[in-house]
Design an enzyme around this catalytic site. Structure first.
Site, PDB file in Angstrom:
ATOM      1  N   GLU A   1       3.918  72.514  64.225  1.00 18.17           N
ATOM      2  CA  GLU A   1       5.119  72.445  65.066  1.00 18.17           C
ATOM      3  C   GLU A   1       4.703  71.962  66.449  1.00 18.17           C
ATOM      4  O   GLU A   1       3.669  72.367  66.975  1.00 18.17           O
ATOM      5  CB  GLU A   1       5.782  73.831  65.177  1.00 18.17           C
TER       6      GLU A   1
ATOM      7  N   LYS B   1      15.391  71.547  63.246  1.00 17.15           N
ATOM      8  CA  LYS B   1      15.335  73.022  63.152  1.00 17.15           C
ATOM      9  C   LYS B   1      16.735  73.618  63.209  1.00 17.15           C
ATOM     10  O   LYS B   1      17.499  73.347  64.148  1.00 17.15           O
ATOM     11  CB  LYS B   1      14.476  73.552  64.310  1.00 17.15           C
TER      12      LYS B   1
ATOM     13  N   CYS C   1       9.318  76.931  61.481  1.00 14.40           N
ATOM     14  CA  CYS C   1       8.944  78.173  62.163  1.00 14.40           C
ATOM     15  C   CYS C   1       9.966  79.302  62.044  1.00 14.40           C
ATOM     16  O   CYS C   1      10.043  79.964  61.013  1.00 14.40           O
ATOM     17  CB  CYS C   1       8.611  77.854  63.616  1.00 14.40           C
TER      18      CYS C   1
END
Ligand SMILES: NC(=O)CCC(=O)C(=O)O
Length: 274
Positions: free
Chosen positions: A41, A112, A153
């Site tokens: 990331e 995301k 994440c």
């Protein structure tokens, strides 16, 4: 399918970060002959809301995209390009993962979906939503007949996303991710083993290397968890490389021997889009 995960250390210079990633891709592509290489990331930018706009770039026209495309083509490999701050045409910024085909084409991208906004007393406060917008699309890629779902994440905390991917036929989930020194020890491994066990698939994470001098200190420990929920391979916390050979037969094995997805009582409990 051989995967290589690159746990890279970042600096406050986009060009250096990208060129470092490309140089490591060149090294591992020659040495390990992987089918897929994956990056962390925010590998081209420090992980901090004040940096995202300054480091952002359009996809696929930006410098980072062009370099990853060339690397994928040079080696004839798939690249899951970690994440970068993406500048879209309306001026919004997303935390975005690009996925590159062996011919250098952008297969797709994933923005995301769940922004990392938390405030843990005595631990960490972070608000991605100060500068980032959230994505609203699921992303599944197909590599040699195997479906792989992409998350980033904090997305790992949301079992519903993983469940949607499982229901769409995924055998692996890949999450570039940068947990930290507060939540890493508590939840990094736990979440990966949970998602793998819940959904009977491989879970792969790629973290930046830990840098004690950084404003945001990443936990490290990039990992591959198998469909039984066992850790197949794991990195240390510094700069490291994980090489893993994936046997997708294991997915079938687990799903046949513990057939929870045929036994679920969907008449008793429902969640949206299951
Ligand atoms: N970059 C992130 O989304 C961090 C997520 C995290 O650390 C967590 O605890 O969740």
């Amino acid at each position: 399918m051989r995967l290589v995960l690159l746990q890279l250390k970042g600096v406050k210079d986009k060009t250096s970060n990208v060129l470092n990633a490309v140089s490591k891709i060149n090294q591992v592509a020659q040495k390990y002959k992987p089918r897929l290489v994956a990056l962390p990331e925010c590998f081209n930018c420090p992980y901090g809301t004040k940096y995202f706009r300054q480091y952002s770039e359009p996809i696929p026209d930006g410098f980072t995209s062009q370099e990853l495309s060339a690397a994928a083509k040079n080696h004839g490999i798939y690249i899951v390009g970690g994440t970068i701050p993406e500048l879209d045409e309306n001026g919004s910024i997303y935390n975005t993962c690009t996925i590159w085909a062996p011919n250098g084409n952008l297969i797709t991208k994933y923005r995301k979906m769940h922004l990392f906004d938390i405030d843990v007393k005595g631990g960490i406060r972070f608000r991605e939503s100060e500068t980032l917008a959230a994505g609203s699309d699921f992303t599944v890629i197909d590599i040699e007949g195997h479906k792989i779902g992409i998350g980033i994440c904090y997305d790992m905390r949301f079992e519903e996303l993983a469940r949607v991917y499982r229901n769409e036929g995924c055998e692996m989930l890949i999450y570039p991710g940068a947990f930290n020194m507060t939540t890493g020890p508590l939840h990094w491994e736990l979440l990966q083993r949970s998602r793998a066990n819940d959904n009977q698939l491989y879970v792969v994470t790629i973290s930046p290397a830990r840098d004690e001098e950084a404003e945001y200190i990443a936990w490290g420990h990039s990992m591959v968890v198998d469909p039984w929920g066992q850790i197949l391979k794991s990195a240390s916390h510094g700069e490291d490389i994980v090489v893993a050979d994936i046997d997708f037969e294991l997915v079938k094995e687990v799903r046949t021997q513990i057939p929870t997805f045929k036994q679920r009582r969907l008449d008793m409990y429902t969640t949206k889009r299951q």
